[in-house]
Design a protein around this motif. Sequence first.
Motif, short mmCIF file in Angstrom:
data_model
loop_
_atom_site.label_atom_id
_atom_site.label_comp_id
_atom_site.label_asym_id
_atom_site.label_seq_id
_atom_site.Cartn_x
_atom_site.Cartn_y
_atom_site.Cartn_z
N ILE A 278 0.84 -1.20 0.00
CA ILE A 278 0.00 0.00 0.00
C ILE A 278 0.87 1.25 0.00
CG2 ILE A 278 -1.65 1.36 1.36
CD1 ILE A 278 -2.93 -1.16 2.28
N ALA A 279 1.93 1.23 0.84
CA ALA A 279 2.81 2.40 0.91
C ALA A 279 3.46 2.67 -0.44
CB ALA A 279 3.87 2.18 1.98
N MET A 280 3.85 1.60 -1.13
CA MET A 280 4.43 1.77 -2.47
C MET A 280 3.40 2.36 -3.43
SD MET A 280 7.52 0.72 -2.29
CE MET A 280 7.89 0.76 -4.02
N LEU A 281 2.18 1.82 -3.34
CA LEU A 281 1.13 2.26 -4.26
C LEU A 281 0.77 3.72 -4.06
CD1 LEU A 281 -1.24 -0.84 -4.39
CD2 LEU A 281 0.55 -0.17 -5.97
N TYR A 282 0.83 4.20 -2.79
CA TYR A 282 0.60 5.62 -2.53
C TYR A 282 1.56 6.45 -3.38
CZ TYR A 282 -2.23 4.87 1.68
OH TYR A 282 -3.22 4.54 2.55
N GLY A 283 2.82 6.00 -3.41
CA GLY A 283 3.83 6.71 -4.19
C GLY A 283 3.44 6.82 -5.65
N PHE A 284 2.85 5.73 -6.19
CA PHE A 284 2.43 5.76 -7.59
C PHE A 284 1.17 6.59 -7.78
CE2 PHE A 284 4.29 1.23 -7.79
CZ PHE A 284 5.56 1.74 -7.92
N ALA A 285 0.21 6.39 -6.85
CA ALA A 285 -1.10 7.00 -7.03
C ALA A 285 -1.04 8.52 -6.86
CB ALA A 285 -2.10 6.41 -6.05
N PHE A 286 -0.25 8.97 -5.87
CA PHE A 286 -0.14 10.41 -5.64
C PHE A 286 1.22 10.87 -6.14
CE2 PHE A 286 -2.72 8.57 -2.20
CZ PHE A 286 -3.93 9.12 -2.56
N ASP A 287 1.36 10.84 -7.43
CA ASP A 287 2.63 11.17 -8.05
C ASP A 287 3.03 12.58 -7.64
OD1 ASP A 287 4.86 11.02 -9.56
OD2 ASP A 287 3.86 11.51 -11.45
N GLY A 288 4.27 12.77 -7.32
CA GLY A 288 4.69 14.11 -6.93
C GLY A 288 5.70 14.08 -5.82
N GLY A 289 6.10 12.87 -5.45
CA GLY A 289 7.18 12.74 -4.49
C GLY A 289 6.78 13.08 -3.08
N GLN A 290 7.78 13.21 -2.22
CA GLN A 290 7.52 13.29 -0.80
C GLN A 290 6.94 14.63 -0.39
OE1 GLN A 290 11.23 11.85 0.91
NE2 GLN A 290 10.50 9.77 0.61
N GLN A 291 7.13 15.67 -1.19
CA GLN A 291 6.53 16.96 -0.84
C GLN A 291 5.01 16.84 -0.80
OE1 GLN A 291 9.02 16.68 -2.89
NE2 GLN A 291 10.59 18.16 -2.30
N VAL A 292 4.50 16.06 -1.75
CA VAL A 292 3.04 15.89 -1.82
C VAL A 292 2.57 14.96 -0.71
CG1 VAL A 292 1.16 15.10 -3.28
CG2 VAL A 292 3.12 16.24 -4.30
N LEU A 293 3.34 13.92 -0.45
CA LEU A 293 2.89 12.88 0.46
C LEU A 293 3.01 13.28 1.92
CD1 LEU A 293 4.42 9.80 -1.37
CD2 LEU A 293 2.03 10.41 -1.21
N ARG A 294 4.02 14.09 2.24
CA ARG A 294 4.29 14.37 3.65
C ARG A 294 3.10 15.00 4.38
NH1 ARG A 294 9.24 17.52 3.77
NH2 ARG A 294 10.17 15.66 2.87
N PRO A 295 2.44 16.00 3.82
CA PRO A 295 1.30 16.59 4.56
C PRO A 295 0.15 15.61 4.74
CG PRO A 295 1.87 17.90 2.61
CD PRO A 295 2.72 16.69 2.57
N MET A 296 0.08 14.60 3.88
CA MET A 296 -1.02 13.64 3.96
C MET A 296 -0.66 12.45 4.84
SD MET A 296 -2.74 13.52 0.24
CE MET A 296 -1.38 12.95 -0.74
N PHE A 297 0.53 12.50 5.42
CA PHE A 297 1.03 11.32 6.14
C PHE A 297 0.05 10.73 7.16
CE2 PHE A 297 3.49 9.54 9.75
CZ PHE A 297 3.93 8.40 9.12
N PRO A 298 -0.57 11.55 8.05
CA PRO A 298 -1.47 10.93 9.04
C PRO A 298 -2.58 10.08 8.39
CG PRO A 298 -1.06 13.19 9.63
CD PRO A 298 -0.44 13.00 8.27
N GLY A 299 -3.21 10.64 7.37
CA GLY A 299 -4.29 9.91 6.71
C GLY A 299 -3.79 8.67 6.00
N LEU A 300 -2.69 8.81 5.29
CA LEU A 300 -2.15 7.67 4.55
C LEU A 300 -1.71 6.56 5.49
CD1 LEU A 300 -0.04 9.53 1.83
CD2 LEU A 300 -2.32 8.56 1.63
N LEU A 301 -1.08 6.96 6.60
CA LEU A 301 -0.62 5.96 7.58
C LEU A 301 -1.80 5.17 8.13
CD1 LEU A 301 1.55 4.75 9.51
CD2 LEU A 301 0.91 6.55 11.11
N TRP A 302 -2.86 5.89 8.54
CA TRP A 302 -3.99 5.20 9.17
C TRP A 302 -4.76 4.35 8.18
CZ3 TRP A 302 -4.59 3.83 13.89
CH2 TRP A 302 -3.96 4.56 14.89
N LEU A 303 -4.87 4.80 6.95
CA LEU A 303 -5.52 3.95 5.93
C LEU A 303 -4.71 2.67 5.76
CD1 LEU A 303 -6.86 6.10 2.99
CD2 LEU A 303 -8.12 4.71 4.61
#
Lengths: 220, 225
Positions: A33-58
């Motif tokens: 799932i963590a890998m797929l997040y990287g593909f689905a929300f393309d844009g690297g860690q700048q995009v993913l970092r603010p969403m971390f709480p939600g992504l982690l809990w999902l």
Amino acid sequence: MLKAAVWLFWKDLSLELRGRELLLPAAVFGLIIAMLYGFAFDGGQQVLRPMFPGLLWLGIFFSSFLAVGRAFGVEAEAGQQLLMAPIDRGAIFLAKLALNILLTLVLTAVLTPAFALLLGAPLPHATLLFLWTLMLGVVGFAAAGSAMGALTAQTRLRELLLPAVLLPFTSPLLLAAVSATSALYGKSPAQLGSWLWLMAVFDGIFILVPLLLFEYLTEV
Amino acid sequence: MRYLRWLALPLWVVGLYLALIWVPDVRALGVSYRIFYIHLGMAWTALLAMTANFVLSLLVLVRRKGREETDRFAQASAEAGILMTTATLASGMLWARVAWGAYWTWDPRLTTTAIMWFLYIGYLLLRQAMDDDAKRRVYSAVYALIIFVDVPIVYLSVRWWRSIHPVVFTESGMNITPQMFIAVIVFFFATLVLALDLIYLRAFQEKVHQELQQRRARRLGRLGY
């Protein structure tokens, strides 16, 4: 009732320790799932970092879901011998609950650092509060999962039905867990206390209510 | 109870007349707000039906006498509740599109209603997937009790969640005039009577269905299957 619960828990634990049939696939699924997040929300860690709480809990919920769903499934597949045993149905629930809590805690311990690493988010500074948040969320999910798992284990569509009932059911827990984690990152931190309370109440209610109601399941 | 449906029809006609013609327009909202009468009546009825489902499920567990009958009514009220919830959501979304500019917002009531809808759909799915009649009665009753407890928690969580975010859409302060109040009440009773009628109809249908199945099973048994 407690003695039977401890023995049942021990039985499931030794099964799991020998076969690792629940934890390993669930953990691998979580990492995928963590890998797929990287593909689905393309844009690297700048995009993913603010969403971390939600992504982690999902990630935690979805992978825990696999483990939790199997706990009663194995009994149903074994032909309900356990359900014929002359023990309190509450004991079965307690044993499965303990197993589910243990499994999901281990899963969370594996997935949380992995998610932080892959999504490029530092873990919150308030370590103890973060651990407390993780525990409350995971215990609540395990409790709800054990209750719903027991109710759906007797149906034809076990694996299909569980997500349909468990995920909407735990939506307040997800909301509270994500909000509490966000609060630890400094997003409206004043709300942290209320979210932790909400999770604690959810945990308490959905450990107690099924325990009380499972008496009735012995009748049929 | 069989005469209920003869009461539902005139109530609906009167209710529609009151809501669509008799009540004057609200200046700020125009004609679109008239869906509110249908919406509110259905929302109340939906909540009542879910509460009925909760009470009946409790009865299924604690009272052995007439358990089959109670269970049929529990199922029927969940079905009526889902129907009314669906109508509530649909009418609310139509109105939201006109008034707020979007079909869906994460308003606490809206979100809670949607989650409730999913939980009760789960109730019907659970019932459908259980073959054993005795088991279905007890298991679905336990499920019904557990989800009924969950709904207020959902509402609380969504309300707190929303209070953190900026409130984009405030509840437009609709001042209820006596005329509007009459229309609301009449429509509420119209939907309530319709729901009661549907509940009786469905419970009766289930009864016939179960009897047919039993007879078929007996007959097949006699034929040696």
